[in-house]
Design a protein around this motif. Structure first.
Motif, PDB file in Angstrom:
ATOM      1  N   ARG A   1      23.602  41.939  48.071  1.00 24.88           N
ATOM      2  CA  ARG A   1      23.717  40.477  48.167  1.00 24.88           C
ATOM      3  C   ARG A   1      25.084  40.039  48.662  1.00 24.88           C
ATOM      4  O   ARG A   1      25.239  39.009  49.294  1.00 24.88           O
ATOM      5  N   GLU A   2      26.067  40.853  48.314  1.00 24.28           N
ATOM      6  CA  GLU A   2      27.455  40.490  48.656  1.00 24.28           C
ATOM      7  C   GLU A   2      27.907  41.191  49.926  1.00 24.28           C
ATOM      8  O   GLU A   2      29.072  41.124  50.284  1.00 24.28           O
ATOM      9  N   ASP A   3      27.037  41.887  50.583  1.00 29.29           N
ATOM     10  CA  ASP A   3      27.451  42.770  51.682  1.00 29.29           C
ATOM     11  C   ASP A   3      27.033  42.209  53.036  1.00 29.29           C
ATOM     12  O   ASP A   3      26.116  41.383  53.127  1.00 29.29           O
ATOM     13  N   THR A   4      27.716  42.712  54.090  1.00 31.95           N
ATOM     14  CA  THR A   4      27.362  42.275  55.457  1.00 31.95           C
ATOM     15  C   THR A   4      25.913  42.615  55.806  1.00 31.95           C
ATOM     16  O   THR A   4      25.349  42.053  56.726  1.00 31.95           O
ATOM     17  N   LEU A   5      25.347  43.538  55.065  1.00 25.73           N
ATOM     18  CA  LEU A   5      23.968  43.946  55.375  1.00 25.73           C
ATOM     19  C   LEU A   5      22.912  42.977  54.838  1.00 25.73           C
ATOM     20  O   LEU A   5      21.728  43.135  55.117  1.00 25.73           O
TER      21      LEU A   5
ATOM     22  N   SER B   1      21.734  40.181  55.420  1.00 24.41           N
ATOM     23  CA  SER B   1      20.738  39.473  56.249  1.00 24.41           C
ATOM     24  C   SER B   1      19.767  40.442  56.939  1.00 24.41           C
ATOM     25  O   SER B   1      18.901  40.025  57.699  1.00 24.41           O
ATOM     26  N   PHE B   2      19.894  41.710  56.619  1.00 25.83           N
ATOM     27  CA  PHE B   2      18.946  42.690  57.180  1.00 25.83           C
ATOM     28  C   PHE B   2      18.114  43.356  56.080  1.00 25.83           C
ATOM     29  O   PHE B   2      17.407  44.325  56.321  1.00 25.83           O
ATOM     30  N   VAL B   3      18.262  42.828  54.886  1.00 29.75           N
ATOM     31  CA  VAL B   3      17.577  43.378  53.718  1.00 29.75           C
ATOM     32  C   VAL B   3      16.723  42.266  53.119  1.00 29.75           C
ATOM     33  O   VAL B   3      17.166  41.109  53.103  1.00 29.75           O
ATOM     34  N   PRO B   4      15.504  42.571  52.642  1.00 28.28           N
ATOM     35  CA  PRO B   4      14.702  41.481  52.058  1.00 28.28           C
ATOM     36  C   PRO B   4      15.443  40.782  50.921  1.00 28.28           C
ATOM     37  O   PRO B   4      16.092  41.449  50.115  1.00 28.28           O
ATOM     38  N   SER B   5      15.383  39.466  50.893  1.00 24.71           N
ATOM     39  CA  SER B   5      16.036  38.713  49.815  1.00 24.71           C
ATOM     40  C   SER B   5      15.525  39.215  48.477  1.00 24.71           C
ATOM     41  O   SER B   5      14.334  39.480  48.313  1.00 24.71           O
ATOM     42  N   TYR B   6      16.450  39.306  47.551  1.00 20.65           N
ATOM     43  CA  TYR B   6      16.106  39.814  46.221  1.00 20.65           C
ATOM     44  C   TYR B   6      16.151  38.652  45.235  1.00 20.65           C
ATOM     45  O   TYR B   6      17.137  37.917  45.180  1.00 20.65           O
ATOM     46  N   TYR B   7      15.087  38.497  44.466  1.00 21.67           N
ATOM     47  CA  TYR B   7      14.976  37.341  43.574  1.00 21.67           C
ATOM     48  C   TYR B   7      15.099  37.712  42.093  1.00 21.67           C
ATOM     49  O   TYR B   7      14.736  36.921  41.237  1.00 21.67           O
ATOM     50  N   GLY B   8      15.490  38.918  41.806  1.00 28.53           N
ATOM     51  CA  GLY B   8      15.688  39.282  40.397  1.00 28.53           C
ATOM     52  C   GLY B   8      14.535  40.095  39.828  1.00 28.53           C
ATOM     53  O   GLY B   8      13.591  40.457  40.525  1.00 28.53           O
ATOM     54  N   MET B   9      14.653  40.363  38.550  1.00 25.04           N
ATOM     55  CA  MET B   9      13.605  41.147  37.874  1.00 25.04           C
ATOM     56  C   MET B   9      12.556  40.207  37.309  1.00 25.04           C
ATOM     57  O   MET B   9      12.890  39.137  36.816  1.00 25.04           O
ATOM     58  N   VAL B  10      11.328  40.637  37.368  1.00 17.06           N
ATOM     59  CA  VAL B  10      10.289  39.877  36.664  1.00 17.06           C
ATOM     60  C   VAL B  10       9.463  40.852  35.836  1.00 17.06           C
ATOM     61  O   VAL B  10       9.392  42.046  36.129  1.00 17.06           O
ATOM     62  N   GLU B  11       8.856  40.302  34.824  1.00 15.23           N
ATOM     63  CA  GLU B  11       7.985  41.104  33.976  1.00 15.23           C
ATOM     64  C   GLU B  11       6.564  40.606  34.160  1.00 15.23           C
ATOM     65  O   GLU B  11       6.307  39.412  34.195  1.00 15.23           O
TER      66      GLU B  11
ATOM     67  N   LYS C   1      23.036  47.988  63.536  1.00 10.24           N
ATOM     68  CA  LYS C   1      24.073  49.022  63.627  1.00 10.24           C
ATOM     69  C   LYS C   1      25.466  48.431  63.390  1.00 10.24           C
ATOM     70  O   LYS C   1      26.283  48.998  62.658  1.00 10.24           O
ATOM     71  N   GLN C   2      25.705  47.278  63.997  1.00 13.29           N
ATOM     72  CA  GLN C   2      27.026  46.649  63.801  1.00 13.29           C
ATOM     73  C   GLN C   2      27.232  46.284  62.338  1.00 13.29           C
ATOM     74  O   GLN C   2      28.312  46.473  61.778  1.00 13.29           O
ATOM     75  N   ALA C   3      26.176  45.763  61.722  1.00  7.11           N
ATOM     76  CA  ALA C   3      26.283  45.385  60.301  1.00  7.11           C
ATOM     77  C   ALA C   3      26.506  46.631  59.440  1.00  7.11           C
ATOM     78  O   ALA C   3      27.297  46.608  58.490  1.00  7.11           O
ATOM     79  N   LEU C   4      25.843  47.718  59.790  1.00  2.00           N
ATOM     80  CA  LEU C   4      26.021  48.963  59.024  1.00  2.00           C
ATOM     81  C   LEU C   4      27.466  49.450  59.143  1.00  2.00           C
ATOM     82  O   LEU C   4      28.079  49.857  58.162  1.00  2.00           O
ATOM     83  N   LYS C   5      27.974  49.377  60.364  1.00  2.00           N
ATOM     84  CA  LYS C   5      29.342  49.883  60.572  1.00  2.00           C
ATOM     85  C   LYS C   5      30.370  49.040  59.828  1.00  2.00           C
ATOM     86  O   LYS C   5      31.422  49.545  59.446  1.00  2.00           O
ATOM     87  N   ALA C   6      30.044  47.768  59.654  1.00  2.00           N
ATOM     88  CA  ALA C   6      30.996  46.890  58.955  1.00  2.00           C
ATOM     89  C   ALA C   6      30.772  46.894  57.444  1.00  2.00           C
ATOM     90  O   ALA C   6      31.572  46.346  56.696  1.00  2.00           O
ATOM     91  N   SER C   7      29.706  47.525  57.013  1.00  3.19           N
ATOM     92  CA  SER C   7      29.287  47.384  55.613  1.00  3.19           C
ATOM     93  C   SER C   7      30.065  48.282  54.646  1.00  3.19           C
ATOM     94  O   SER C   7      30.124  49.500  54.825  1.00  3.19           O
ATOM     95  N   GLU C   8      30.612  47.668  53.617  1.00  2.39           N
ATOM     96  CA  GLU C   8      31.282  48.426  52.550  1.00  2.39           C
ATOM     97  C   GLU C   8      30.237  49.209  51.758  1.00  2.39           C
ATOM     98  O   GLU C   8      30.461  50.336  51.339  1.00  2.39           O
ATOM     99  N   PHE C   9      29.105  48.565  51.552  1.00  4.55           N
ATOM    100  CA  PHE C   9      28.010  49.209  50.812  1.00  4.55           C
ATOM    101  C   PHE C   9      27.612  50.515  51.503  1.00  4.55           C
ATOM    102  O   PHE C   9      27.489  51.570  50.883  1.00  4.55           O
ATOM    103  N   PHE C  10      27.428  50.435  52.809  1.00  7.49           N
ATOM    104  CA  PHE C  10      26.961  51.579  53.576  1.00  7.49           C
ATOM    105  C   PHE C  10      27.970  52.730  53.538  1.00  7.49           C
ATOM    106  O   PHE C  10      27.584  53.895  53.423  1.00  7.49           O
TER     107      PHE C  10
END
Ligand code: 4IP
Ligand code: ADP
Length: 444
Positions: free
Chosen positions: A207-211, A213-223, A364-373
């Motif tokens: 959520r906090e990473d440059t990536l 906008s290339f990952v499906p939005s995450y809405y939390g845990m549900v039961e 690819k550009q987002a991956l290269k800039a990504s701290e997560f990656f």
């Protein structure tokens, strides 16, 4: 995705390092899903909806001449679904949540780290085995038996019905890879994936990473019905009967620790032996034939060498094209074969290929800039290609079930060849090859 995902709600809630739900409301807020009522669809389809109601979902099979079952997630008996909130933390403290979940199928003795199970703990029941296990019996009517010799299976009943767009969409959701029963329908535009602590942490970090906008939005845990899920954007939601391809990235599809575990405490897997035999009865060694079983790394390495994973750093897992679906790509290895599969997938449409090429470069550009990656070993993750007849085309990163952080201070470059211990995954090398493949196709 690894089997460590089954953890108790208690553990999951208390191990959560950040607010459980993002509060963005993007997923439709309250998390209560809408029942797919048979009165909403035409009479002819009522029976079908009832038939599908309550199933865990359809899964493409991967066996030549066997079925591809598309949309299990789209119509589920809804049961109760709710987001896990801060309130749950309090309820848990008061000991009430446990009672609420007393019928839960979640194990209460899940592991405390993501992958610390022994080989014995892994996958002993059919339900959690990966693709190839199909609820074929429920799709009997929708499969055209005349095509049983063909790897592509038609989904006639499903897509030929006179449904409005949302209903058609719900009926055409597809799970091209992964584990049977992993997904359920969420509320509008979302899906629920079986909980994995590891994947949850990845989504939170992403959520906090440059990536992001290339990952499906995450809405939390549900039961839902006592089981935990990760709620995320359904990437197919805004498409009309999309064509979909799952490409698994990297030169390696198992974690180093799986290798170590298999060495320390080898677990012989009959199910993997059987999957191997179905593809190539000559593949098992004499000893494996005698044992009628193989270890998981052995199976995974065999899959990697048979497909393009080792040679190109990615492989095609499955495709849904129009009304048909195919996961029979286990032996698709050469660049030429891969190009041909892509060509068929995009039906020769240059606009789509060009959109994919552009999107891959952005990724690819987002991956290269990504701290997560930089700080994660990305194993078993896929790029999901999606386009439709309006020639909209998108590519997304999915499946972080086996994406694991490196020890503090360590980094990967995702290009270097893998040697045991260096944890390299070959992701960027694979992406280069994927881009090259599409460029060759564009130039044809
Ligand atoms: O594709 P096939 O040949 O069916 O092999 C599957 C995939 O590699 C799964 O990975 P993914 O989920 O990325 O598709 C993997 O799950 P893991 O992710 O748990 O490694 C399965 O391991 P088991 O679930 O242990 O059988 C393995 O049997
Ligand atoms: N956010 C999503 N939107 C739409 N389809 C998805 C999404 N996530 C996964 N899928 C579908 O489900 C399949 C399996 O997903 P994956 O996350 O790889 O499961 P697993 O962890 O069980 O391997 C993918 O091949 C794709 O078809």
């Amino acid at each position: 995705m690894p089997k460590q995902r089954r953890r108790s709600l208690r553990e999951a809630v208390f191990s959560c390092s950040s607010p459980v739900c993002d509060g963005s409301g993007r997923g439709g807020g309250g998390g209560r899903t809408r029942n797919f009522s048979s009165t909403e669809i035409c009479d002819d389809q009522t029976q079908m909806a009832e038939q599908y109601s309550g199933q865990a979902g359809f899964l493409c099979d991967g066996k030549p001449g066997r079925g591809c079952l598309v949309p299990q997630v789209t119509i589920t008996s809804d049961g109760d679904s709710r987001e896990i909130t801060e309130e749950d933390l309090e309820e848990e403290v008061n000991g009430r949540l446990r009672r609420k979940l007393s019928n839960s199928s979640i194990s209460s003795n899940g592991s405390s780290t993501a992958f610390d199970e022994s080989e014995d703990d892994i996958l002993s029941d059919n339900e959690t085995k990966s693709k190839g296990i199909v609820t074929l019996e429920h799709l009997g009517d929708s499969v055209d038996s005349g095509e049983q010799s063909n790897a592509w299976w038609k989904l006639k009943t499903i897509v030929h019905c006179p449904l409005v767009a949302t209903q058609r969409r719900r009926l055409s959701w597809v799970q091209l890879a992964g584990h049977k029963g992993s997904f359920k329908a969420g509320d509008e535009g979302s899906i629920l994936k079986k909980f994995s602590e590891n994947e949850k942490l990845c989504f939170e970090r992403l959520r906090e990473d440059t990536l992001h906008s290339f990952v499906p939005s995450y809405y939390g845990m549900v039961e839902r019905d006592g089981e935990l899920f990760l709620k995320m954007k359904d990437l197919l939601a805004n498409f009309d009967l999309p064509n979909v391809m799952d490409c698994k990235m990297g030169v390696r599809t198992y974690l180093e620790e799986e290798l170590v575990r298999a060495r320390v405490k080898p677990k012989l897997r009959e199910d993997l032996y059987n999957k191997m035999m179905e593809v190539d009865s000559e593949a098992p060694t004499a000893e494996e034939k005698k044992q009628q079983a193989v270890t998981k790394p052995r199976y995974m390495q065999w899959r990697e060498s048979l497909s393009s994973t080792n040679t190109l750093g990615f492989r095609i897992e499955g495709i849904k094209r129009g009304e048909t679906c195919n996961t029979d790509f286990k032996k698709t290895q050469s660049k030429e074969d891969v190009i041909q599969v892509f060509k068929d997938f995009v039906e020769g449409k240059k606009n789509i290929i060009n959109s994919y090429i552009t999107r891959l470069e952005d990724i690819k550009q987002a991956l290269k800039a990504s701290e997560f990656f930089k700080k994660h070993e990305v194993i078993g993750s896929s790029l999901l290609f999606i386009h439709d007849h309006k020639e909209r085309a998108e590519v997304w990163l999915i499946d972080f079930g086996k994406t694991t952080p490196l020890p503090e201070g360590e980094k990967l470059d995702h290009y270097r060849p893998w040697e045991e211990g260096n944890r390299e995954d070959g992701y960027l090398w694979g992406l280069d090859n994927l881009q090259q493949t599409l460029s060759l196709l564009a130039g044809e």
